[in-house]
Write a protein that holds these residues in place. Structure first.
Motif, mmCIF file in Angstrom:
data_model
loop_
_atom_site.group_PDB
_atom_site.id
_atom_site.type_symbol
_atom_site.label_atom_id
_atom_site.label_comp_id
_atom_site.label_asym_id
_atom_site.label_seq_id
_atom_site.Cartn_x
_atom_site.Cartn_y
_atom_site.Cartn_z
ATOM 1 N N VAL A 170 0.184 0.503 8.176
ATOM 2 C CA VAL A 170 0.228 -0.826 7.876
ATOM 3 C C VAL A 170 1.746 -1.744 7.687
ATOM 4 O O VAL A 170 2.707 -0.872 7.116
ATOM 5 N N HIS A 211 -6.519 -5.694 13.486
ATOM 6 C CA HIS A 211 -6.760 -6.066 11.738
ATOM 7 C C HIS A 211 -8.538 -7.063 11.952
ATOM 8 O O HIS A 211 -8.123 -7.881 12.843
ATOM 9 N N THR A 231 -11.497 -9.309 0.209
ATOM 10 C CA THR A 231 -10.640 -8.468 -0.655
ATOM 11 C C THR A 231 -11.713 -8.657 -2.308
ATOM 12 O O THR A 231 -12.472 -8.288 -2.356
ATOM 13 N N PHE A 254 -10.108 -4.100 3.820
ATOM 14 C CA PHE A 254 -9.220 -4.488 6.089
ATOM 15 C C PHE A 254 -10.281 -3.205 7.101
ATOM 16 O O PHE A 254 -10.900 -2.988 6.452
ATOM 17 N N ILE A 289 -5.547 5.320 0.889
ATOM 18 C CA ILE A 289 -6.457 4.595 1.823
ATOM 19 C C ILE A 289 -8.103 5.102 1.348
ATOM 20 O O ILE A 289 -8.330 6.503 1.634
ATOM 21 N N ALA A 328 -6.951 -0.609 1.420
ATOM 22 C CA ALA A 328 -6.167 0.074 0.645
ATOM 23 C C ALA A 328 -5.306 -0.790 -0.970
ATOM 24 O O ALA A 328 -6.096 -1.555 -1.235
ATOM 25 N N LYS A 346 -6.351 -4.164 -1.283
ATOM 26 C CA LYS A 346 -6.252 -5.423 -0.320
ATOM 27 C C LYS A 346 -7.603 -4.656 0.959
ATOM 28 O O LYS A 346 -7.232 -3.383 1.670
ATOM 29 N N VAL A 370 -2.933 -4.071 11.228
ATOM 30 C CA VAL A 370 -2.419 -3.188 10.289
ATOM 31 C C VAL A 370 -3.032 -2.879 12.192
ATOM 32 O O VAL A 370 -4.077 -3.146 12.632
ATOM 33 N N ILE A 427 0.188 -5.470 -0.278
ATOM 34 C CA ILE A 427 -0.343 -5.062 0.991
ATOM 35 C C ILE A 427 -0.722 -5.789 1.412
ATOM 36 O O ILE A 427 -1.147 -6.826 1.607
ATOM 37 N N THR A 428 -0.019 -5.810 3.137
ATOM 38 C CA THR A 428 -0.366 -6.860 4.187
ATOM 39 C C THR A 428 -0.851 -6.276 4.946
ATOM 40 O O THR A 428 -0.272 -5.345 5.737
ATOM 41 N N THR A 429 -1.926 -5.956 5.227
ATOM 42 C CA THR A 429 -3.291 -5.587 6.135
ATOM 43 C C THR A 429 -3.601 -6.172 7.633
ATOM 44 O O THR A 429 -3.485 -5.781 8.723
ATOM 45 N N LYS A 430 -2.557 -7.569 7.487
ATOM 46 C CA LYS A 430 -2.812 -8.177 9.410
ATOM 47 C C LYS A 430 -1.773 -7.244 10.443
ATOM 48 O O LYS A 430 -0.855 -7.664 10.087
#
Length: 180
Positions: free
Chosen positions: A39, A143, A148, A131, A52, A95, A129, A30, A25-28
């Motif tokens: 996301v 974000h 984490t 955030f 979430i 997430a 992840k 978001v 999961i990439t939250t940068k």
């Protein structure tokens, strides 16, 4: 030996890289607009859901969630999660990836129903992840990198239950399956 290598290479090329997609999961980057959280990237090795969860006292509030969205096997760009309510700025959220286990196309995991659509696992732990959203000068979401979340057996969840998911505790390492 060369024949085995050539055969293996041909099989891998035929299957493509999505057959071996690492769960992540990439939250940068978001963002949130109203009751929709976007996301940037989710990678999954099976069809399922991006879920979430709110966090309380460093632990996810489970099995309840504040929103979820269907994802497909492979790469999912800009996943839009419909939220029950707008997220609170500065609050930590989690997430988590869940897999579709009963083939009905509906996210069914929840209070009293934790044996279906269970979390996707990496190294025996749920893929998660954390955030938080913060407001910038223009009022848009951005974000903020957070520590984490990692499952640790023996820890109680916020709701005191371990229904179908290992107890959770906060950690400083992502539970993306491709994290080292």
């Amino acid at each position: 030996m060369k024949r085995i290598f050539a055969t293996t290479t041909a099989i891998l090329l035929a299957l493509g890289t999505s057959a071996f997609a690492a769960n992540s999961i990439t939250t940068k980057g978001v963002s949130e607009t109203g009751n929709t959280l976007t996301v940037p990237m989710v990678k999954a090795n099976a069809d399922g859901y991006l879920v979430i969860h709110a966090m309380k006292n460093g632990h996810p509030v489970e099995p309840q969630s504040v929103g979820h969205a269907a994802i497909h096997k492979g790469e999912n760009d800009n996943v839009q999660v419909t939220l029950d309510h707008p997220l609170k700025r500065g609050q930590k959220y989690l997430a988590m990836l869940h897999k579709e286990t009963n083939n009905n196309g509906t996210y069914d995991f929840g209070k009293g129903n934790t044996k279906v659509d269970t979390p996707m696992m990496a190294n025996g732990k749920p893929v998660t992840k954390t955030f938080r959203l913060s407001a910038n000068a223009a009022g848009m979401s951005s974000h903020k990198t957070m520590s984490t979340h990692k499952a640790t057996s023996g820890k109680a969840m916020t709701n005191g239950s371990t229904n179908g998911v290992a107890g959770m505790s906060t950690s400083d390492q992502d539970m993306d399956s491709d994290a080292k």
